[in-house]
Design an enzyme around this catalytic site. Structure first.
Site, PDB file in Angstrom:
ATOM      1  N   SER A  54       0.778  -1.240   0.043  1.00 35.24           N
ATOM      2  CA  SER A  54       0.047   0.037  -0.016  1.00 35.24           C
ATOM      3  C   SER A  54       0.927   1.161   0.058  1.00 35.24           C
ATOM      4  O   SER A  54       2.161   1.196   0.448  1.00 35.24           O
ATOM      5  CB  SER A  54      -0.870   0.051   1.322  1.00 35.24           C
ATOM      6  OG  SER A  54      -0.152   0.223   2.405  1.00 35.24           O
ATOM      7  N   LYS A  55       0.258   2.353  -0.549  1.00 39.61           N
ATOM      8  CA  LYS A  55       1.157   3.582  -0.326  1.00 39.61           C
ATOM      9  C   LYS A  55       1.580   3.899   0.811  1.00 39.61           C
ATOM     10  O   LYS A  55       2.527   4.949   1.074  1.00 39.61           O
ATOM     11  CB  LYS A  55       0.229   4.879  -1.038  1.00 39.61           C
ATOM     12  CG  LYS A  55      -0.286   4.408  -2.650  1.00 39.61           C
ATOM     13  CD  LYS A  55      -1.287   5.580  -3.025  1.00 39.61           C
ATOM     14  CE  LYS A  55      -1.157   5.385  -4.398  1.00 39.61           C
ATOM     15  NZ  LYS A  55      -2.343   6.381  -5.056  1.00 39.61           N
ATOM     16  N   ARG A  56       0.909   3.434   1.962  1.00 37.38           N
ATOM     17  CA  ARG A  56       1.174   4.171   3.354  1.00 37.38           C
ATOM     18  C   ARG A  56       2.516   3.690   3.657  1.00 37.38           C
ATOM     19  O   ARG A  56       3.520   3.991   4.688  1.00 37.38           O
ATOM     20  CB  ARG A  56       0.274   3.521   4.231  1.00 37.38           C
ATOM     21  CG  ARG A  56      -1.206   4.136   4.266  1.00 37.38           C
ATOM     22  CD  ARG A  56      -2.271   3.711   5.302  1.00 37.38           C
ATOM     23  NE  ARG A  56      -3.527   4.193   4.780  1.00 37.38           N
ATOM     24  CZ  ARG A  56      -4.436   3.844   5.550  1.00 37.38           C
ATOM     25  NH1 ARG A  56      -4.415   2.904   6.683  1.00 37.38           N
ATOM     26  NH2 ARG A  56      -5.744   4.294   5.458  1.00 37.38           N
ATOM     27  N   GLN A  57       2.863   2.269   3.123  1.00 35.96           N
ATOM     28  CA  GLN A  57       4.405   2.029   3.585  1.00 35.96           C
ATOM     29  C   GLN A  57       5.427   1.999   2.596  1.00 35.96           C
ATOM     30  O   GLN A  57       6.439   1.353   2.412  1.00 35.96           O
ATOM     31  CB  GLN A  57       4.242   0.359   3.891  1.00 35.96           C
ATOM     32  CG  GLN A  57       3.337   0.100   5.010  1.00 35.96           C
ATOM     33  CD  GLN A  57       3.277  -1.377   5.164  1.00 35.96           C
ATOM     34  OE1 GLN A  57       2.087  -1.942   4.927  1.00 35.96           O
ATOM     35  NE2 GLN A  57       3.932  -2.011   6.105  1.00 35.96           N
ATOM     36  N   GLY A  58       5.267   2.665   1.325  1.00 36.71           N
ATOM     37  CA  GLY A  58       6.032   3.011   0.268  1.00 36.71           C
ATOM     38  C   GLY A  58       5.500   3.032  -1.230  1.00 36.71           C
ATOM     39  O   GLY A  58       4.361   3.021  -1.262  1.00 36.71           O
TER      40      GLY A  58
END
Length: 291
Positions: A54-58
């Site tokens: 996901s975008k939250r983790q990279g």
């Protein structure tokens, strides 16, 4: 469904989270009297901790990886290996080889971890097979983003620079940091790091002064050739009964300002090619001055 039908899509390949929606899509096809497309559902791509990417983790978008300096062909090769195994030792595939060998039936059902270490390795392999001229063109946007004025340097010099760093590159965005010392008047030096670990300030200063005297009289042909420069300098070291490390370490460090870099002869010859004898001499003088 309507878009796919009008575009004559024959196969829909998507993530496994779409599986619950597939019966609805099939019913819609049948309601319109159309032949349903072929559906294939792929396992999710996971973070190293096995959570969903996901975008939250990279970075998750292809554009993110391209902007970081990953080559399109490396990304295609890498993505093909997420959940698929050709059952051979081969890991680097041309696009045509992937077309011929990739088979959806061989894709694993479990999620595939996005291993950036493997991606870096694969990207480095693709970088190494690029010609120096190709690599220069790929590097230019990254140099320009670092405010390096490329108009000051000819193509021969730029190709010589990338050829030296090609083996150490993992992605194109590494190029400005690894090659910065080739485009400045002189690197910032740490007095303690000029000195070889088995030497001392006085010996180092003496050896650099001897190198200055040598480089002052060497012809351009020798200075431009790493091979000839190596033969000449090593003969000079033997003649003066000097220690290799106490001469070559300060030479390389004075040229680059880096503890890790290509060899002293390759670096010196390349700087001579692009910036001239005066710049080589001034870099040696800077090292002498701070000791």
């Amino acid at each position: 469904v309507v878009d796919d039908y009008l575009m004559k899509i024959t196969h829909v390949i998507r993530g496994e989270e779409w599986i619950p929606s597939t019966p609805k899509h099939v019913f819609i096809y049948k309601a319109f009297g159309w032949e349903p497309t072929e559906f294939a559902h792929m396992p999710l791509i996971l973070n190293p901790d096995k959570s969903k990417l996901s975008k939250r983790q990279g970075d998750v978008a292809v554009e993110d990886f391209l902007n970081k300096g990953y080559l399109p062909e490396a990304l295609i090769n890498f993505m093909a290996f997420l959940g698929w195994n050709p059952k051979t030792e081969q890991e680097i595939f041309s696009e045509q080889e992937l077309i011929e060998q990739f088979d959806l039936s061989k894709v694993n059902k479990s999620g595939a971890v996005l291993d950036t270490v493997k991606l870096d390795w694969m990207n480095a392999e693709y970088i190494r097979i690029k010609s120096n001229a190709e690599l220069v063109e790929l590097a230019k946007p990254y140099w320009q983003a670092s405010r390096i004025d490329l108009k000051k340097f000819n193509s021969d010099y730029l190709e010589a620079v990338v050829s030296l760093e090609k083996e150490r590159l993992k992605k194109l965005s590494d190029i400005p940091e690894l090659t910065n010392y080739f485009f400045i008047e002189a690197p910032v030096l740490n007095p303690e790091k000029v000195i070889w670990k088995k030497s001392d300030p006085n010996t180092t200063k003496h050896n650099l002064l001897l190198l200055q005297d040598l480089f002052r009289i060497l012809d351009d042909e020798t200075m431009l050739s790493a091979e000839k420069l190596e033969i000449t300098v090593k003969a000079f070291i033997a003649e003066h009964e000097l220690d290799n490390g106490s001469v070559l370490w300060p030479l390389r460090y004075s040229m680059t300002g880096e503890e890790k870099s290509p060899g002293p002869f390759e670096v010196t010859a390349t700087i001579f090619l692009g910036l001239g004898r005066e710049n080589v001499m001034s870099r040696l003088q800077q090292a002498i001055s701070i000791l």
